[in-house]
Structure formats: structure tokens, C-alpha cells
Design an enzyme around this catalytic site. Structure first.
Site, PDB file in Angstrom:
ATOM      1  N   GLU A  58       0.807  -1.225   0.000  1.00 34.84           N
ATOM      2  CA  GLU A  58       0.000   0.000   0.000  1.00 34.84           C
ATOM      3  C   GLU A  58       0.837   1.271   0.000  1.00 34.84           C
ATOM      4  OE1 GLU A  58      -2.910  -0.224   3.193  1.00 34.84           O
ATOM      5  OE2 GLU A  58      -3.968  -1.871   2.209  1.00 34.84           O
ATOM      6  N   GLY A  81      -6.700  -0.770  15.093  1.00 33.65           N
ATOM      7  CA  GLY A  81      -7.095  -1.859  15.990  1.00 33.65           C
ATOM      8  C   GLY A  81      -8.488  -1.708  16.564  1.00 33.65           C
ATOM      9  N   GLU A 104     -11.449  -2.522  15.672  1.00 36.07           N
ATOM     10  CA  GLU A 104     -12.357  -3.682  15.652  1.00 36.07           C
ATOM     11  C   GLU A 104     -12.112  -4.595  16.856  1.00 36.07           C
ATOM     12  OE1 GLU A 104     -11.583  -2.301  12.603  1.00 36.07           O
ATOM     13  OE2 GLU A 104     -13.715  -1.890  12.567  1.00 36.07           O
ATOM     14  N   ASP A 121     -19.265   1.068  11.415  1.00 36.15           N
ATOM     15  CA  ASP A 121     -17.876   1.096  10.926  1.00 36.15           C
ATOM     16  C   ASP A 121     -17.678   2.218   9.916  1.00 36.15           C
ATOM     17  OD1 ASP A 121     -15.213   0.403  10.666  1.00 36.15           O
ATOM     18  OD2 ASP A 121     -15.563  -1.250   9.274  1.00 36.15           O
ATOM     19  N   LYS A 142     -15.916   6.861   4.749  1.00 36.29           N
ATOM     20  CA  LYS A 142     -16.647   5.640   4.427  1.00 36.29           C
ATOM     21  C   LYS A 142     -18.141   5.864   4.265  1.00 36.29           C
ATOM     22  CE  LYS A 142     -13.986   1.745   6.272  1.00 36.29           C
ATOM     23  NZ  LYS A 142     -13.991   0.703   7.331  1.00 36.29           N
ATOM     24  N   ASN A 186     -12.362   3.936   0.859  1.00 33.69           N
ATOM     25  CA  ASN A 186     -11.544   3.488   1.988  1.00 33.69           C
ATOM     26  C   ASN A 186     -10.227   4.261   2.010  1.00 33.69           C
ATOM     27  OD1 ASN A 186     -10.616   2.024   4.192  1.00 33.69           O
ATOM     28  ND2 ASN A 186     -11.461   0.117   3.496  1.00 33.69           N
TER      29      ASN A 186
HETATM   30 CA    CA Z   1     -13.010  -0.244  10.970  1.00 35.03          CA
END
Ligand code: CA
Length: 574
Positions: free
Chosen positions: A78, A190, A192, A318, A345, A406
Site C-alpha cells: 500500500e 485496531g 475492531e 464502521d 466511508k 476506503n
Molecule cells: Ca473499521
């Protein structure tokens, strides 16, 4: 004052002619010499627009591979390659750093931070790394296991190595550091799994922590001794109610966007989703939960809060706002405005005043049905009735957790006035779980698995399951689409715009150059595997080069057959 020995003065004078430029500093990044790429988004404003024009609409057909390198991993790539003083620096999966002669591709040095393999289990979205930072003879990189490391730019030797996170929790770093006014800024990921988000600033010379800003309140209601204490005491803590966040830390990780505007003197951070995702579990369904899903403007010297804009109050899907933040000059209704732009998002494209954070406009850049619109008076989304999946219902909605956009960086061309967005179309299913228990270090989103199954409210028949991608040329002044290109798969690459009138973008195994004004594809090259990273561009000895990291992975998952990661460098006649 100590006098410098004569030879130092002499060599400095000689170096002005013969030894190239002084180290990369604020002046050099702000001056943004056309031939170099000195910071993650090229310049502090992160427009990813290069003034180079030798590769242009007329010549692009002659673009070919000048040199290439292959890496020791087939995981996602990436990174944005940086170029300073004839050296190209890039990072790969597992947070490794490589330096090459930017003209010939000759390897100069490499550095492996030896991230423990088991740390991969803490990464939601692959063991990726989005790039390094350059500052005064050093290269800075964040590692998957939460360290920030300073390397000598000439040798790759470690100058310092600091742990920026609690190693007992599921923190990761995948984002690129930015060096602003002598401090290295780094966030982490982190959310999630259950962590508490923050951004830290370290002194670039010594590696000493200068300040830290938390994005969620202290779970015990205690002061952190951090720059964020004041704003939580005065207003932000009151936006949280009792819930799982007191165990999990609430999420809100700053895993990508950190953008500095020398004109306003502010640094803008993009804040991620809550933990758990489910607002009812996280905070009893009450409160906006600052600063989740927000753009927060800070003073880069002290980390002090200046303003915030929350894209998704009471975030429950999210819907991170960690996505690329760029700063630009726009003329809106006849008035010159300095603006901050983001396509987070949640599917709305936001234009904010860079100095005050006031909302100027927000419109859907992809089909969105979780909210009707953004109320320009309150700045809040007008949510549809079923969006919060209450009363045992589930919500199948546009967009889903992968978002309308994203991390894949956008680009802005001041010449066309357009923002180029690698957009995504995908629905999401959201439902309360039958029961929920927070388990530290595991996937704690607070969602019922497979909510589209027999126990769930059936999906509305008029709701197809789109999983496609789109390269959108977006007019940020009128908030309308100028042109777009569709792709049959959701995840494509980040974007580069140039003064050659071109936009570069990859989808699956094709790296393509488009006419920035019309969207006509003018050139395309089979890169043999797929790229998700954006290209960068630079010039050496009168030749323009484009550098692209190739390697599938990240949140979009892996495609078979796997290929080793590669760096491809293009030039005219290559
Ligand atoms: Ca997320």
C-alpha cells in the site's frame, strides 16, 4: 557562539554547488520541488498532484517500465514511494523499508524491523504499510507492532526505535508518519479488536514523546496527562454514556489521515469507527461519542484541540472518517475559500472551512440509503428510520463497512478543479447480536453474524448486492460527478494526478492513464498482478518517472494466484 572550523564552511559552500540540496525540511516540503516526492501525499496539503508534465496526454502512450524490484512477500502493498535527492524510499508489507537509486533501480539498503509474525493476527486488514516519512537525513517508519523507528537515510542504520502502543493490546500501525515542525506524528489501528485511539507526536531528533491526543475519553474518568484532557473535561466526555467502551477503549483509531496546512497552521486527523461498532452496546445507544468518525483539527506544536467536525454522530456501522484528508483552495459562490475535503466511508463528500471546520457542503458521491442528506444547518446526517437496526430488525444498507471510499488516496488537480476518488459500491448488513460479551483482543464489533440469514428481517427486494468500484472525477464546488469509470470489482487503487493532464489509477492487473478532463483512457499497462497503492512521480536528469507498488491484499482480501510484491518504475520509452 562557537565558531565553525574553516573546513566546515568550505564544504558547506562547496556543497551548495556540488553536494545536492540540504536535508528535507519544512521549507523543502512546502516549496515542493516538482521533481521530488517528499511526503506521503507529495506536499503537506496531500493533493497528490505533481507539476511534472513530460508524461502528458500526447506522450503517455510511450510509457514503459524503466526498472523494477521484487520483494520477499506476497502480502498487500500500500506504500507511496518517496523520492529525495535521487533516492527512492518505499516500504512493504511487514513494515520493511527499502532505498533504491531512483534512476537506475540499484538497491542501496534495506531495513527489516523484524515484526513478530504472530502480530499479523491483530491486523484487521493485512500486514500492510502505507509508507515512510523523510526529514533531515532520516527516514521514519511505523511498524505493525506499534513502534516508530528513525533510520539514517544514507545507511538505513537505526537512529532510534520507540514503542508507541501498549504491546499487550491489539494495536497496529499501517499508516505513514508525517513530520510537522520537527515532530513525527503517528497514529495506530485496531478499533475492531478493542483499543483506545490516539495520535502521538515524537521529537524527530530524539524520539522523545512531545504530546498525545486521545480520541475517546479515559474509561476511568481520570486525566491522561495528555493534550486531549481539556476538551474531554469541557465537552467531549459528556457525549458518552455507560457501555462496553469502558472495557474496550471505544475505538476511534487514527490509522491513516494526518494532514498539515501551513496556511492555517493546523493539523487535521481522521478518526475511525467505534468499538464495538454497535452504538447500543458501546454507549447505551446514547450520545454522539466524540471524536469517533470525526475530522479533528489540532495545534501541531502542542496537540491542543482547535475544532472538530463529526461526520457520523453515534457511529454504529464502521463508518470511519480516517480516510484521506486534503487541503485546497476553491472558489465557492465567487469567494476564495481554504477548504478541507474528505470522502469518508459513510458515502458523503465533505467540504469544510479549513480554519474553522464550518461545514460548507456535503453530498453523496456514491449511492447511499442509510441517510437522506446532511443537514447543512446542524451538520448532521438525516438518518432513515431503519438505519440503527432497532427492535430486533436488521438493516441492509448502502454503504457497508468497507465504505464508499476506503484508505486508497484521492488526488486533486488544481488545473481541472476536480477530486479523483477511487470509490466503492457495497451494501452492509447490520443487526444486534443475540448476546454479546467483550473479549479483549478479538473481533468485537457487536454485530449478529450473517444477519441476512433466516433469523433476520428479509432484505428489501429492491436492494441488489452491488460489489463494484468506480473512479470518479468529482467537482467539489458543485458537488457533482463530472465523469466516471466503472469496474466490476469493488477495490481499486489510490490515485495520482499530474500537470500532464493525466490521472493514473490501477484496477486489477491494469495500470492506466486517463485524460483528467474527460476520463478517456489514454494508456494502460498489464502489471501482471493487481495494485491497490497509488503511484508517485519524480524527475531525474530531465526524465519523468512513475513509481507504483504492486501487490494485492489489504481490506479487499487476496486474489489467487498470489504474486510477490513488486515496485514498478515507468518512464517514456522505458
Ligand atoms: Ca473499521
Amino acid at each position: 557562539m562557537k565558531r565553525l572550523p574553516l573546513w566546515t564552511g568550505l564544504s558547506l559552500a562547496l556543497c551548495l554547488g556540488a553536494c545536492g540540496k540540504p536535508g528535507v525540511d519544512a521549507k523543502r516540503i512546502e516549496a515542493a520541488a516538482a521533481g521530488e516526492w517528499l511526503s506521503y501525499g507529495r506536499t503537506y496539503d496531500e493533493q497528490r498532484f505533481s507539476p511534472l508534465d513530460k508524461v502528458n496526454r500526447e506522450t503517455v502512450a510511450r510509457l514503459g517500465v524503466a526498472w523494477w524490484a521484487e520483494f520477499d512477500t506476497d502480502r498487500g502493498q500500500e506504500a507511496t514511494p518517496l523520492v529525495a535527492d535521487g533516492v527512492l524510499y518505499t516500504t512493504t508489507a511487514w513494515s520493511k523499508v527499502y532505498a533504491f537509486d531512483a534512476r537506475t533501480g540499484k538497491p542501496l539498503w534495506s531495513y527489516d524491523p523484524k515484526v513478530p509474525g504472530e502480530k499479523g493476527a491483530d491486523a484487521c486488514c493485512d500486514v500492510v504499510n502505507r509508507g515512510a516519512a523523510i526529514w533531515k537525513g532520516r527516514i521514519y517508519v511505523g511498524t505493525l507492532d506499534g513502534r516508530l523507528i528513525a533510520l539514517d537515510a544514507k545507511s538505513g542504520e537505526v537512529a532510534w526505535d520507540v514503542q508507541t502502543t501498549d504491546r499487550t493490546r491489539a494495536y497496529t500501525i499501517t499508516g505513514a508518519p508525517r513530520v510537522i515542525k520537527g515532530k513525527v506524528l503517528i497514529g495506530n489501528g485496531g478499533a475492531e479488536y478493542g483499543v483506545r485511539g490516539y495520535v502521538s507526536a515524537y521529537d524527530a531528533d530524539s524520539g522523545k514523546l512531545a504530546w498525545r491526543f486521545y480520541t475517546t475519553p479515559n474509561p476511568k474518568g481520570l486525566p491522561d496527562g495528555a493534550a486531549s484532557d481539556k476538551v474531554f473535561r469541557e465537552k467531549a466526555a459528556a457525549s458518552w454514556s455507560d457501555g462496553v467502551w469502558k472495557e474496550s477503549g471505544g475505538g476511534g483509531t487514527v490509522w491513516d489521515a494526518i494532514t498539515f496546512d501551513p496556511r492555517t497552521g493546523l493539523v487535521y486527523i481522521g478518526v475511525g469507527n467505534g468499538n464495538p461498532w454497535n452504538h447500543k452496546l458501546r454507549s447505551g445507544g446514547k450520545g454522539d461519542n466524540l471524536f469517533l468518525a470525526s475530522i479533528v483539527a489540532l495545534n501541531p506544536d502542542t496537540g491542543d484541540y482547535v475544532w472538530h467536525y463529526q461526520t457520523t454522530p453515534g457511529e454504529s456501522w464502521d463508518y470511519t472518517a480516517t480516510q484521506h484528508i486534503m487541503v485546497a483552495d476553491l472558489k465557492i459562490r465567487g469567494t476564495a475559500r481554504r477548504v478541507v475535503m474528505q470522502a469518508p466511508k459513510n458515502g458523503f463528500f465533505y467540504v469544510l472551512d479549513a480554519k474553522t471546520g464550518a461545514l460548507i457542503s456535503a453530498e453523496k458521491f456514491v449511492p447511499v440509503d442509510w441517510a437522506e442528506r446532511i443537514d447543512l444547518k446542524t451538520g448532521r446526517p438525516v438518518e432513515v428510520a431503519s438505519a440503527r437496526y432497532e427492535n430486533g430488525q436488521h438493516s441492509n444498507q448502502m454503504v457497508g463497512p468497507l465504505g464508499g471510499h476506503n484508505w486508497h488516496p484521492m488526488a486533486f488537480s488544481p488545473k481541472t478543479g476536480l477530486v479523483y476518488i477511487p470509490a466503492q459500491h457495497g451494501r452492509g448488513n447490520y443487526a444486534d447480536p443475540a448476546d454479546f460479551k467483550y473479549v479483549p483482543g478479538t473481533w468485537n464489533t457487536g454485530m449478529r453474524p450473517n444477519p441476512a440469514g433466516p433469523s433476520a428481517r428479509p432484505r428489501p427486494p429492491a436492494a441488489p448486492e452491488p460489489r463494484n468500484g468506480e473512479l470518479i472525477a468529482w467537482d467539489p464546488v458543485t458537488q457533482t460527478k463530472r465523469w466516471s469509470v466503472d469496474f466490476p470489482h469493488m477495490v481499486t487503487s489510490g490515485i495520482l494526478a499530474t500537470d500532464g493532464g493525466l490521472v493514473f489509477h490501477s484496477a486489477m492487473n491494469r495500470f492506466s492513464g486517463y485524460d483528467a478532463a474527460s476520463g478517456k483512457r489514454l494508456w494502460s499497462y498489464d502489471i501482471g498482478a493487481s495494485a491497490i497503492a497509488p503511484a508517485s512521480t519524480y524527475e531525474i536528469a530531465g526524465e519523468q518517472y512513475l513509481a507504483l507498488m504492486v501487490g494485492r491484499g489489504g481490506a479487499g482480501g487476496y486474489d489467487a494466484p498470489r504474486q510477490p510484491g513488486r515496485l514498478l518504475v515507468f518512464k517514456l520509452g522505458g
